[in-house]
Design a protein around this motif. Sequence first.
Motif, short mmCIF file in Angstrom:
data_model
loop_
_atom_site.label_atom_id
_atom_site.label_comp_id
_atom_site.label_asym_id
_atom_site.label_seq_id
_atom_site.Cartn_x
_atom_site.Cartn_y
_atom_site.Cartn_z
N CYS A 26 0.84 -1.19 0.00
CA CYS A 26 0.00 0.00 0.00
C CYS A 26 0.88 1.24 0.00
CB CYS A 26 -0.89 0.05 1.24
SG CYS A 26 -1.97 -1.37 1.50
N ALA A 27 0.49 2.22 -0.79
CA ALA A 27 1.12 3.53 -0.71
C ALA A 27 0.40 4.34 0.36
CB ALA A 27 1.04 4.23 -2.05
N GLU A 28 1.16 5.14 1.09
CA GLU A 28 0.61 6.05 2.10
C GLU A 28 1.19 7.43 1.87
OE1 GLU A 28 -0.44 3.78 6.16
OE2 GLU A 28 1.71 3.93 5.77
N LEU A 29 0.34 8.43 1.77
CA LEU A 29 0.83 9.79 1.62
C LEU A 29 -0.24 10.78 2.04
CD1 LEU A 29 0.80 10.91 -2.10
CD2 LEU A 29 -0.18 8.77 -1.36
N GLY A 30 0.23 11.96 2.42
CA GLY A 30 -0.68 13.03 2.80
C GLY A 30 -0.85 13.16 4.29
N GLU A 31 -1.59 14.18 4.67
CA GLU A 31 -1.86 14.48 6.08
C GLU A 31 -3.32 14.85 6.22
OE1 GLU A 31 0.71 17.68 7.04
OE2 GLU A 31 2.55 16.47 7.01
N PRO A 34 -8.26 10.21 7.44
CA PRO A 34 -7.93 9.01 6.66
C PRO A 34 -8.82 8.87 5.43
CG PRO A 34 -8.19 8.50 9.01
CD PRO A 34 -8.69 9.89 8.81
N ALA A 35 -8.22 8.41 4.33
CA ALA A 35 -8.94 8.15 3.09
C ALA A 35 -8.41 6.86 2.48
CB ALA A 35 -8.78 9.30 2.11
N TYR A 61 -6.10 14.93 3.28
CA TYR A 61 -6.36 13.52 3.62
C TYR A 61 -5.05 12.74 3.71
CZ TYR A 61 -11.21 14.50 2.34
OH TYR A 61 -12.48 15.02 2.29
N ARG A 62 -5.04 11.80 4.60
CA ARG A 62 -3.95 10.81 4.69
C ARG A 62 -4.42 9.59 3.90
NH1 ARG A 62 -4.04 10.35 9.59
NH2 ARG A 62 -4.76 8.24 10.02
N CYS A 63 -3.87 9.42 2.71
CA CYS A 63 -4.40 8.45 1.75
C CYS A 63 -3.70 7.10 1.86
CB CYS A 63 -4.23 8.98 0.33
SG CYS A 63 -5.11 10.53 0.01
N LEU A 64 -4.47 6.05 1.90
CA LEU A 64 -3.99 4.68 1.83
C LEU A 64 -4.42 4.12 0.48
CD1 LEU A 64 -2.71 2.23 3.39
CD2 LEU A 64 -5.05 1.59 3.99
N VAL A 65 -3.45 3.63 -0.31
CA VAL A 65 -3.73 3.18 -1.68
C VAL A 65 -3.18 1.77 -1.85
CG1 VAL A 65 -3.59 3.74 -4.13
CG2 VAL A 65 -3.39 5.58 -2.42
N PRO A 66 -4.03 0.73 -1.76
CA PRO A 66 -3.55 -0.64 -1.91
C PRO A 66 -3.61 -1.12 -3.35
CG PRO A 66 -5.84 -0.67 -1.27
CD PRO A 66 -5.45 0.79 -1.39
N LEU A 94 -10.10 -4.08 5.65
CA LEU A 94 -10.76 -3.22 6.64
C LEU A 94 -10.59 -3.74 8.06
CD1 LEU A 94 -13.97 -2.24 4.65
CD2 LEU A 94 -12.03 -0.76 5.24
N ARG A 95 -10.25 -5.01 8.20
CA ARG A 95 -9.87 -5.51 9.53
C ARG A 95 -8.45 -5.06 9.89
NH1 ARG A 95 -12.71 -10.17 7.78
NH2 ARG A 95 -10.77 -11.15 7.08
N ALA A 96 -7.56 -5.10 8.91
CA ALA A 96 -6.16 -4.74 9.17
C ALA A 96 -5.96 -3.23 9.27
CB ALA A 96 -5.27 -5.31 8.06
N ALA A 97 -6.73 -2.48 8.51
CA ALA A 97 -6.62 -1.01 8.50
C ALA A 97 -8.04 -0.44 8.57
CB ALA A 97 -5.90 -0.54 7.25
N PRO A 98 -8.65 -0.48 9.76
CA PRO A 98 -10.09 -0.22 9.86
C PRO A 98 -10.52 1.23 9.72
CG PRO A 98 -9.17 -0.66 12.02
CD PRO A 98 -8.07 -0.90 11.05
N GLY A 99 -9.59 2.15 9.69
CA GLY A 99 -10.03 3.55 9.62
C GLY A 99 -10.51 4.01 11.00
N PRO A 100 -11.74 4.54 11.12
CA PRO A 100 -12.71 4.80 10.06
C PRO A 100 -12.22 5.88 9.09
CG PRO A 100 -13.45 5.81 12.09
CD PRO A 100 -12.21 5.03 12.44
N TYR A 101 -12.70 5.79 7.85
CA TYR A 101 -12.24 6.65 6.79
C TYR A 101 -13.22 7.80 6.56
CZ TYR A 101 -8.98 2.88 5.87
OH TYR A 101 -8.00 1.93 6.00
N ALA A 102 -12.67 9.00 6.51
CA ALA A 102 -13.50 10.15 6.15
C ALA A 102 -13.94 10.07 4.70
CB ALA A 102 -12.72 11.44 6.39
#
Length: 292
Positions: A26-31, A34-35, A61-66, A94-102
Motif C-alpha cells: 500500500c502507498a501512504e501519503l498526505g496528512e 484518513p482516506a 487527507y492521509r491516503c492509503l492506496v492498496p 478493513l480488519r487490518a486497516a479499519p479507519g474509520p475513513y473520512a
Amino acid sequence: MPNAAAPLATRTLDLTVAGHPVPTPCAELGEGAPALLLPALSSISAREEMLPLAHELGGAYRCLVPDWPGFGAQPRARLPLNPASLNAFLDALLRAAPGPYALGVAAGHAAPYLAAAARRHPGAFARLVLVAPTWRGPLPTAMGPERAAWFGRIRRAVELPLLGEALYRINISPPIIGRMMRAHVYADPAHVTPAVIAAKHRITRQRRGRFGTAAFVTGGLDPVPSREAFLGLFGKGLPPVHVLRPDKAPRRSGAEMDALIATGHVTADSVPGALSAHEEFPQEVAAAIRAG
C-alpha cells in the motif's frame, strides 16, 4: 489544496484471503483525515494510477492506496480470482486497516466493490466517491450476454501454461496497450505517451499477470450479473455517495453510470476524461471531490 510535496511511504499488509496469504503493498501519503483510494480493475491496474489523485488530496487527507490481489506492479498472489475473493479481500483490508475513513474513493470496477464493503461495514466510511463506476468487464460489455459461453473458454485458454502465456503476450503488447488507452482509457490521445505505454506494459509483465487480466476481461470479476443488481447496491444503508461521471466515458459504460445517477440514490458531477479520469485529470477530480 494539492500537496505536491506529500511524502510517499509504502507499507505491506499481511492479509489472508480465501485461505491464501496475500501480502498487500500500500502507498501512504498526505496528512489529515484518513482516506482509502482503490484503483480500477483492468489489465493495467496498479496502485500507481491513484498516486496523482492522492497527491492532489494529500493536503487534506492521509491516503492509503492498496493494490488489488492479482493486479499491480509486483508478482501476483495465488488465490481464486472471483468476486467472492475480492469482497473477502476488502473485508480483510478493513480488519487490518479499519479507519474509520473520512473518504473512500474507487474507480471503475472497484466502485461496486467499495459500495458493497461500505454496506457490510457500517461506519467504516463517512462518504464515498465513485469515479467512472463500472460493473461489467470488457468482453461482456462489447459482445453482450448472448455470447457468455465464450467468455469462460477464453479465460481458460489464457490461463493455460504455454498457450495462455503466448496469447497474453500478444494481447498486452505496447501497440495494443496504446490503442486500448486511446480508445477508452484516456480522453486525450496526446496523453498516451511512449513513457505512459511503457509504464503500463511493465505492469502487465509481472509474474502471473495473465490471470487477473483473463478474469477481468472475460467478466470473471464482475461483482454483479446485471444492471438491476448493480443499482441495487445503492440506496438506504450507505453513506453519501458522489459519482464523478467522465464526459468522454465510452457509450456503453457511460449508460451504466447514467442509470445509476438517474436513481437519485447518488449525487453526481461531470469531470473531464474517460475511464481513467482519476489518473489523466487528477486536479479536476480532486477539485470535484473537495467540492462534493
